[in-house]
Design a protein around this motif. Structure first.
Motif, PDB file in Angstrom:
ATOM      1  N   HIS A 184      45.494  29.153  51.502  1.00  0.00           N
ATOM      2  CA  HIS A 184      46.350  30.232  51.665  1.00  0.00           C
ATOM      3  C   HIS A 184      45.156  31.157  51.806  1.00  0.00           C
ATOM      4  N   LEU A 185      45.161  31.885  53.016  1.00  0.00           N
ATOM      5  CA  LEU A 185      44.103  32.653  53.535  1.00  0.00           C
ATOM      6  C   LEU A 185      43.978  34.115  52.742  1.00  0.00           C
ATOM      7  N   GLY A 186      45.188  34.570  52.443  1.00  0.00           N
ATOM      8  CA  GLY A 186      45.182  35.812  51.549  1.00  0.00           C
ATOM      9  C   GLY A 186      44.808  36.975  52.357  1.00  0.00           C
ATOM     10  N   LEU A 187      44.279  37.865  51.806  1.00  0.00           N
ATOM     11  CA  LEU A 187      43.768  39.138  52.461  1.00  0.00           C
ATOM     12  C   LEU A 187      42.591  38.923  53.156  1.00  0.00           C
ATOM     13  N   TYR A 188      41.945  38.003  53.044  1.00  0.00           N
ATOM     14  CA  TYR A 188      40.348  38.103  53.738  1.00  0.00           C
ATOM     15  C   TYR A 188      40.003  36.682  54.218  1.00  0.00           C
ATOM     16  N   GLY A 189      40.817  35.671  54.301  1.00  0.00           N
ATOM     17  CA  GLY A 189      40.234  34.309  54.542  1.00  0.00           C
ATOM     18  C   GLY A 189      40.301  34.287  56.151  1.00  0.00           C
ATOM     19  N   ALA A 190      39.463  33.451  56.524  1.00  0.00           N
ATOM     20  CA  ALA A 190      39.524  33.050  57.949  1.00  0.00           C
ATOM     21  C   ALA A 190      38.967  31.796  58.100  1.00  0.00           C
ATOM     22  N   TRP A 191      39.225  31.313  59.552  1.00  0.00           N
ATOM     23  CA  TRP A 191      38.576  29.913  59.889  1.00  0.00           C
ATOM     24  C   TRP A 191      37.773  30.259  61.274  1.00  0.00           C
ATOM     25  N   ASP A 192      36.698  29.861  61.142  1.00  0.00           N
ATOM     26  CA  ASP A 192      35.701  29.598  62.160  1.00  0.00           C
ATOM     27  C   ASP A 192      35.799  28.201  62.946  1.00  0.00           C
ATOM     28  N   PHE A 193      36.269  28.151  64.171  1.00  0.00           N
ATOM     29  CA  PHE A 193      36.218  26.815  64.956  1.00  0.00           C
ATOM     30  C   PHE A 193      34.961  27.032  65.940  1.00  0.00           C
ATOM     31  N   SER A 194      34.188  25.980  65.829  1.00  0.00           N
ATOM     32  CA  SER A 194      32.988  25.955  66.704  1.00  0.00           C
ATOM     33  C   SER A 194      32.733  24.446  67.219  1.00  0.00           C
ATOM     34  N   GLY A 195      32.063  24.461  68.487  1.00  0.00           N
ATOM     35  CA  GLY A 195      31.786  22.956  69.010  1.00  0.00           C
ATOM     36  C   GLY A 195      32.559  23.121  70.309  1.00  0.00           C
ATOM     37  N   GLU A 196      33.232  21.786  70.694  1.00  0.00           N
ATOM     38  CA  GLU A 196      34.091  21.612  71.714  1.00  0.00           C
ATOM     39  C   GLU A 196      35.250  21.852  71.420  1.00  0.00           C
ATOM     40  N   VAL A 197      35.680  23.126  71.269  1.00  0.00           N
ATOM     41  CA  VAL A 197      37.102  23.475  70.646  1.00  0.00           C
ATOM     42  C   VAL A 197      38.097  23.248  71.876  1.00  0.00           C
ATOM     43  N   LEU A 198      39.211  22.404  71.577  1.00  0.00           N
ATOM     44  CA  LEU A 198      40.165  22.056  72.535  1.00  0.00           C
ATOM     45  C   LEU A 198      41.350  22.933  72.123  1.00  0.00           C
ATOM     46  N   MET A 199      42.024  24.066  72.898  1.00  0.00           N
ATOM     47  CA  MET A 199      42.735  25.074  72.311  1.00  0.00           C
ATOM     48  C   MET A 199      44.159  24.189  72.556  1.00  0.00           C
ATOM     49  N   ASP A 200      45.363  24.348  71.697  1.00  0.00           N
ATOM     50  CA  ASP A 200      46.497  23.980  71.780  1.00  0.00           C
ATOM     51  C   ASP A 200      47.282  24.527  73.129  1.00  0.00           C
ATOM     52  N   ALA A 201      47.682  23.565  74.132  1.00  0.00           N
ATOM     53  CA  ALA A 201      48.158  23.790  75.520  1.00  0.00           C
ATOM     54  C   ALA A 201      49.491  24.562  75.065  1.00  0.00           C
ATOM     55  N   THR A 202      49.920  24.630  73.983  1.00  0.00           N
ATOM     56  CA  THR A 202      51.257  25.067  73.809  1.00  0.00           C
ATOM     57  C   THR A 202      51.053  26.664  73.490  1.00  0.00           C
ATOM     58  N   MET A 203      49.882  27.042  73.181  1.00  0.00           N
ATOM     59  CA  MET A 203      49.797  28.422  72.513  1.00  0.00           C
ATOM     60  C   MET A 203      49.334  29.437  73.881  1.00  0.00           C
ATOM     61  N   ALA A 204      50.479  29.845  74.405  1.00  0.00           N
ATOM     62  CA  ALA A 204      50.493  30.635  75.616  1.00  0.00           C
ATOM     63  C   ALA A 204      49.931  31.928  75.368  1.00  0.00           C
ATOM     64  N   SER A 205      48.923  32.116  76.378  1.00  0.00           N
ATOM     65  CA  SER A 205      48.215  33.684  76.374  1.00  0.00           C
ATOM     66  C   SER A 205      48.816  34.541  76.995  1.00  0.00           C
ATOM     67  N   ALA A 206      48.412  36.076  76.969  1.00  0.00           N
ATOM     68  CA  ALA A 206      48.969  37.044  77.489  1.00  0.00           C
ATOM     69  C   ALA A 206      48.786  36.982  78.836  1.00  0.00           C
ATOM     70  N   ASN A 207      48.194  36.135  79.591  1.00  0.00           N
ATOM     71  CA  ASN A 207      48.192  36.218  81.046  1.00  0.00           C
ATOM     72  C   ASN A 207      49.320  35.434  81.656  1.00  0.00           C
ATOM     73  N   GLY A 208      50.052  34.880  80.960  1.00  0.00           N
ATOM     74  CA  GLY A 208      51.468  34.150  81.473  1.00  0.00           C
ATOM     75  C   GLY A 208      51.048  32.748  81.818  1.00  0.00           C
ATOM     76  N   ARG A 209      50.042  32.190  81.609  1.00  0.00           N
ATOM     77  CA  ARG A 209      49.471  30.988  82.421  1.00  0.00           C
ATOM     78  C   ARG A 209      50.413  29.705  81.870  1.00  0.00           C
ATOM     79  N   MET A 210      50.922  29.897  80.704  1.00  0.00           N
ATOM     80  CA  MET A 210      51.861  28.868  80.313  1.00  0.00           C
ATOM     81  C   MET A 210      53.377  29.124  80.594  1.00  0.00           C
ATOM     82  N   GLY A 211      53.595  30.341  81.400  1.00  0.00           N
ATOM     83  CA  GLY A 211      54.943  30.697  81.381  1.00  0.00           C
ATOM     84  C   GLY A 211      55.788  31.105  80.167  1.00  0.00           C
ATOM     85  N   GLN A 212      55.039  31.944  79.490  1.00  0.00           N
ATOM     86  CA  GLN A 212      55.738  32.243  78.065  1.00  0.00           C
ATOM     87  C   GLN A 212      56.887  33.455  78.232  1.00  0.00           C
TER      88      GLN A 212
END
Length: 333
Positions: free
Chosen positions: A67-95
């Motif tokens: 449970h991240l609570g007020l101050y928790g955070a995850w840092d992902f590093s390395g060869e990070v592969l973003m979830d293809a369903t996570m559409a971004s604001a540029n509309g590439r995924m046609g959200q």
């Protein structure tokens, strides 16, 4: 505090980068050393979010609850592969935007939020980077050495051959067995991103209709409904035209069902875009402007003293349940 959409997005990162991989688990800070020993050397077999909590299952049957609570955070590093369903604001995924209109794929230029609430644009092939995911998301820096040295007080580090996930500042971080996980989830209200069904809706409605608690307080109760925090609470109530002080049990079934359906709608958009976008009928430049700045994507949140976008009355700020509440005394009278 990260709201439900953020935790679902973080969980999708684990689904994409960690499930099926054997991990080395450590506690650079030292406060999770015993738990790390229980999990290290095992493979991640499941990752799920329920409201503001996430759960990682390992192949020997134990789970890591965060449970991240007020101050928790995850840092992902390395060869990070973003979830293809996570559409971004540029509309590439046609959200789909708030108006229900699907943004044409590739039609928008990439937008970056000046407040730091950036959607992540590295959809597709992995690349060496460091991404911080909490209430906000932002790419921090490229990674030259892998794994990178821990930054700050890292409670837990999960490491595969290619990706590292560092956790700092959580409210809860513990190893549970399956029965304990079931008990935690049983105490949580329904989450429409997991179960947007008539049964889940009915569970929400039946609880709300029995409570004398002000609806503005009840929506923040994670045993009633999962994932709603300060931003979504204020915005959902404004969109419904509800006074936050209204006793929940005085609301009609129809009104309470509409609250559930609007929460499901807004949560899905938040998971897809990474932004708590609550304004309606935004197209083209207006949509891009809202994705760049929170000042243009909310009806009342953090707009105290400013004129209501609908009626012109000044937005009110008060405390409710030790949290800041924003609302319009005319539109929500």
């Amino acid at each position: 505090m990260p709201e439900g959409h953020s935790v679902h997005r973080i969980t999708r990162q684990f689904q994409r980068n960690f499930i099926g991989h054997r991990v080395t688990v450590s506690s650079p800070q030292g406060r999770f050393a015993t738990g790390a020993t229980q999990l290290s050397g095992h493979s991640v077999t499941d990752a799920r979010a329920v409201g503001k909590q996430m759960f990682l299952e390992f192949d020997h049957g134990l789970w890591l609850r965060i449970h991240l609570g007020l101050y928790g955070a995850w840092d992902f590093s390395g060869e990070v592969l973003m979830d293809a369903t996570m559409a971004s604001a540029n509309g590439r995924m046609g959200q789909t935007n708030q108006h229900g209109t699907k943004v044409a794929a590739g039609a928008e230029a990439a937008t970056f939020d000046a407040d730091g609430e950036n959607s992540i644009f590295s959809i597709g092939a992995p690349r060496r980077t460091r991404v911080r995911m909490s209430e906000q998301e932002k790419e921090i820096e490229p990674v030259d050495i892998f794994p990178p040295e821990p930054v700050g007080q890292v409670r837990v580090r999960l490491l595969t051959d290619t990706v590292c996930a560092d956790l700092r500042g959580p409210t809860a971080c513990e190893v549970l067995d399956p029965a304990q996980v079931d008990a935690v989830i049983a105490r949580l209200g329904p989450d429409p991103e997991l179960e947007n069904t008539p049964a889940a809706e009915e569970r929400f409605v039946s609880v709300v209709r029995k409570k004398p608690t002000p609806i503005g307080r009840l929506l923040m109760d994670q045993s009633v409904v999962s994932g709603i925090g300060n931003v979504y609470r204020a915005e959902i109530l404004f969109r419904a035209g509800l006074n936050p002080h209204t006793p929940a049990k005085s609301l009609s079934d129809e009104t309470v069902r509409a609250l559930w359906q609007d929460w499901a709608h807004l949560l899905h958009i938040g998971v897809a875009t990474g932004q708590m976008m609550t304004m309606d009928k935004l197209e083209g430049a207006g949509y891009r402007r809202a994705m760049r700045s929170r000042a243009h994507r909310h009806w009342v949140y953090k707009r105290e003293g400013l004129p209501c976008r609908v009626c012109g009355s000044h937005i009110v700020l008060e405390d409710m349940a030790a949290r800041k509440l924003y609302w319009c005394p005319r539109c929500q009278a």
